[in-house]
Design a protein around this motif. Sequence first.
Motif, PDB file in Angstrom:
ATOM      1  N   THR A  41       0.833  -1.203   0.000  1.00 12.89           N
ATOM      2  CA  THR A  41       0.000   0.000   0.000  1.00 12.89           C
ATOM      3  C   THR A  41       0.866   1.251   0.000  1.00 12.89           C
ATOM      4  N   SER A  46      -3.244   6.919  -1.236  1.00 11.95           N
ATOM      5  CA  SER A  46      -4.474   6.270  -0.770  1.00 11.95           C
ATOM      6  C   SER A  46      -5.334   7.289  -0.040  1.00 11.95           C
ATOM      7  N   SER A  60      -7.248   3.518  -3.446  1.00 14.72           N
ATOM      8  CA  SER A  60      -5.793   3.633  -3.501  1.00 14.72           C
ATOM      9  C   SER A  60      -5.340   3.555  -4.947  1.00 14.72           C
TER      10      SER A  60
END
Length: 409
Positions: A41, A46, A60
Motif C-alpha cells: 500500500t 491512498s 488507492s
Amino acid sequence: MTTELRVLDPADWDNWYAVLELAFGGVPESDEERKLWQELTEHERSIGAWDGDRCVGTASAFTFRLSVPGGNVLPAAGVTMVSVAGTHRRRGILTSMMRRQLEDVRSWGEPVAVLTASEPEIYGRFGYGVAAYSTHATIDTTRVRLTVPEGTDQVALRHTTPAEALDAMEALYARTVRSRPGMLERRPGWERLALLDPPGDREGASPLQCVLAERDGEVVGYALYAVKPEWSYAGSDGSVSMHQLTGLDPAAEAALWRFLCSVDLTARVRMRSRPVDDAWQHLVSDVRRCEPTLRDGLHVRLVDVGAALAARAYQAPVDLVFEVEDAFCPWNEGRWRLTGDAKGARCAPTDDAADLALSVRELGAAYLGGVSLVSLAAAGRVRELREGALVEASVAFGSPVAPWLPHGF
C-alpha cells in the motif's frame, strides 16, 4: 451527514483495510496476504472517506508503468482497494473519491489510470473503458492432443520451488513486458505476489509448484501451477491449475504446455486469465473441448488525453481530429489532433473540424489496440464525422498482439 476525504495515515491502515474487507464479504484474509498488501500500500496515494471517526470508504493507486503499442512504457496509476461501506451507499462517496483520485493522478503526471473491476458496470461512468480481455479455459487432457512446434524436444525442464526460481522468473518476466500492451513493469516488492499461496485458498490443491524451461543452460520459460488430486470410480481424475506460464519463444512455451498436460494422475488443465490470442489455442487438437470463455481484464482511463495518445505508436500513419467528451475530467473536453505512425506520435488541442466524436471511455477501450473503434461505432459509441476516418483510426489504433494484464492488483 457529511464525509471527509483524507490521505491515508499509516496508523489508520488496519481500520481502513477492515472497511475494504467487509465490503468484499467480510472473510478475513490470511496473515500472509494481509501483510503483503499492507507493505505494498502506498499511503500517500491512498484516500479514505471518514464519517467522524469512522472510515466508510477506501481507494488507492499503485505506482505502475504500463506497456503500450509500440513497446513504450508510461507512468500509470493502478487504481485499487476501492470500497464504500454498505451503511453509506448512494451518498456520492464513490463519485467524490473517484474525482479526487483522478485529480491526484493528473497532478502526479500520470496520463493513464487502470484498474480491474469486481463489478464492471461501475466504472464506465467515471470514464474507464474495457481495453483488454482474458480467456479462461479447461483443457480436457484425456481427449485433447497437443501438436508442438519444431525445437520443443530441445527444451529441458527442471522442477524447482517457486522461491528458488523467483529471480529467474522475474528476470524473464521483465524481458517480456514490452512485447505485449497492457503488461506492468513490476516495482520492487511485487515479485512476492507470485509466491502468495495461502493454504486456505488452495481448495484441496497442492502448494505452488514450479517448472523451469531451459536451453543451453539459459532459463527460457517457467510455469507456476498446483495439482489437485481427485479420484472417481474409474480411477484418477485430478486437475492441474496453471497460475502462470511464460516462454521466450514458441518451443519453450510448448514444452511447458506439454508438461502441464501430461502430469500424472490428472485429467485436465485449468487456466485463468490468459491472452485472447494465446498460442495454446493452436497447439490443441480440439479447442471446443477446452471450453474457452471471455472475461474483461484491464480497464483503462485516459487522465491526460494528449499525453496518453502521444505516448504510444500507431501501426499505420494517422492524422485525425477527435472530438472528446469528458464531463468527469473537463480538462480533456474538446478537439484533439493526433498525428503519428509506428515511430511515435503527437497529440495537441486544435480548433480544426473533427473527424470522429467519442467519449474518453471509448478512447480508453481502444487505447491498447485490442478493441476496434469500428466495433464501438457499431454499438453507437463512436460517431464518424468525416467519411473514411473511422477505418483509418481503427487500423492505426490496432496492435499485432492482443493486450493482456498478466496479474491483478
